[in-house]
Every structure is written in structure tokens, then in C-alpha cells.
Design a protein around this motif. Structure first.
Motif, short mmCIF file in Angstrom:
data_model
loop_
_atom_site.label_atom_id
_atom_site.label_comp_id
_atom_site.label_asym_id
_atom_site.label_seq_id
_atom_site.Cartn_x
_atom_site.Cartn_y
_atom_site.Cartn_z
N SER A 23 2.84 11.46 3.01
CA SER A 23 2.35 10.26 2.31
C SER A 23 1.78 10.62 0.94
N VAL A 24 1.06 11.73 0.89
CA VAL A 24 0.49 12.17 -0.39
C VAL A 24 1.59 12.62 -1.34
N LYS A 25 2.61 13.28 -0.81
CA LYS A 25 3.72 13.73 -1.65
C LYS A 25 4.38 12.56 -2.37
N ARG A 26 4.51 11.44 -1.65
CA ARG A 26 5.13 10.27 -2.28
C ARG A 26 4.29 9.73 -3.42
N ILE A 27 2.98 9.99 -3.37
CA ILE A 27 2.09 9.52 -4.42
C ILE A 27 2.11 10.46 -5.63
N ILE A 28 2.09 11.76 -5.36
CA ILE A 28 1.95 12.71 -6.47
C ILE A 28 3.28 13.12 -7.09
N ASP A 29 4.39 12.92 -6.36
CA ASP A 29 5.68 13.29 -6.93
C ASP A 29 6.03 12.35 -8.08
N PRO A 30 6.39 12.90 -9.24
CA PRO A 30 6.78 12.05 -10.38
C PRO A 30 8.04 11.26 -10.07
#
Length: 217
Positions: free
Chosen positions: A210-217
């Protein structure tokens, strides 16, 4: 007849404002890429009324994917040209495609059913998808919408594709780290964390989907 790339490039230039030309290739954003993909699928299925597509058949002398520009008319005189055209013929349309070409040219209001390049006809679904991507890759490259603006900026100051790839990867990684640091900073306003705890939290968050989806450009 002309290479299908002429039609594709013309469509891109007419419908897409943001085109990055770099190292001999053209790149567009993901959303625009899907529009081009839809256009190419219509050409391959002969559902784009301005064109008639012929898939390459190297074994009989047709070495490129070609399409006829139906709005471009050429005057021929049967007495002068028919024999020459007949002599130069290397293939001919089947009856169903003769009917479809007649429909396209005549601008009729019904569709002629033909065995086109579509899933479940000449090609299986996965083969068709691969075929479309192969055609597209010859003329255009796709850049995700989220990083297209950065890609455009970096390309202006880069000399070759390898350098561009490296600089974009570095930029993406820098943005991910910055966003992750911002998240940890916000958490730190609520819960006091020492440096060891921050590092552990950073490792946990960086692996969370879930965090990856937020921080990935």
C-alpha cells in the motif's frame, strides 16, 4: 500504398501535443499511448475508415505492413495502365476483403464481416496483444503519466538512451526516498522515534504494498 508508420505518425502528430523526440525515437505519455493503440487496432481490423490495411507477407513479396490512404485518389486510365498493373500484381484480395474495401471506399453504413487481425480470429488473444505491441514499438515509446513531465525535462539534457535510463532511475529512486521520509516525518509528529526506530520503520514501509503505491512516482 504506404508503410503503416506513415498513418501512425500522422495520427500521433495530429492528436498528441506532448511528444518527446529523443535519440531517433518518439515517446508519449501512457494515456496518449493507449489512444494510439486504439487507433492501430482499428487499422489492423480495417475499421478505420480512412485506411485499408495489408499485413506483411514476406514469402509472397509483401515485406512491410502497409495501408492504403483511401482519401488519396489516383487517376488511372484502363487503356494505359491496366496491363501494367496486372503485370506488376504480386497478390490479390480475397472476395470478403474485396467487399470490405468496397464498403470502406463507398462509405456504406454496414460492416462487412471479415477474418481480421483480432483476438480469436487469425490470432489467439495473447498473440494478438503481442502483435499490436510489436507494431507500436516500431513507431512510438510509452512513458507512464506520473513521470512523463520529468522524462521530458531530463531528455532535454541527456545525450543517449542509456544515460537517460540511468538518470530517470536515479530520479525515481530519489523521489521515492523523499516521499518515504515525508511519511516518517508525519508519523514522528505523533510518535517520538529515535534514528534506529526510524530506520526500522523505513524498511517496513518500503516493503509494504500500500505504501509502495503511494511513494512510487
Amino acid at each position: 500504398m504506404r508503410d503503416i508508420g506513415v498513418a501512425v505518425n500522422r495520427y500521433i502528430e495530429e492528436t498528441t501535443k506532448d511528444i518527446v523526440e529523443f535519440d531517433g525515437s518518439k515517446f508519449i505519455s501512457q494515456s496518449n499511448y493507449y489512444n494510439v493503440e486504439s487507433f492501430i487496432k482499428k487499422i489492423l481490423n480495417n475499421n478505420e475508415t480512412n485506411y485499408f490495411f495489408l499485413n506483411k507477407e514476406p514469402e509472397i513479396g509483401l515485406h512491410d505492413n502497409l495501408c492504403t490512404f483511401l482519401r488519396l485518389s489516383v487517376s488511372l486510365k484502363s487503356d494505359d495502365h491496366y496491363a501494367l498493373c496486372t503485370k506488376a500484381k504480386i497478390l490479390e484480395l480475397t472476395s470478403e476483403f474485396q467487399a470490405k474495401l468496397g464498403w470502406l471506399v463507398g462509405n456504406l453504413y454496414s460492416r462487412v464481416g471479415t477474418d481480421d487481425y483480432a483476438p480469436g480470429t487469425n490470432l489467439a488473444a495473447d498473440q494478438y496483444k503481442s502483435y499490436v505491441q510489436d507494431v507500436m514499438s516500431e513507431y512510438i515509446g510509452m512513458v507512464p503519466d506520473k513521470i512523463f513531465r520529468d522524462f521530458k525535462k531530463v531528455a532535454k539534457h541527456t545525450n543517449n538512451m542509456n544515460e537517460l535510463d540511468e538518470r530517470m532511475l536515479d530520479l525515481i529512486e530519489t523521489k521515492k526516498k523523499s516521499r518515504l521520509s515525508n511519511i516518517i516525518s508525519v508519523i514522528g509528529r505523533v510518535v517520538q522515534l529515535d534514528e534506529t526506530q526510524k530506520e526500522k520503520l523505513r524498511n517496513v514501509l518500503s516493503q509494504d504494498g500500500s505504501v509502495k503505491r503511494i511513494i512510487d512516482p
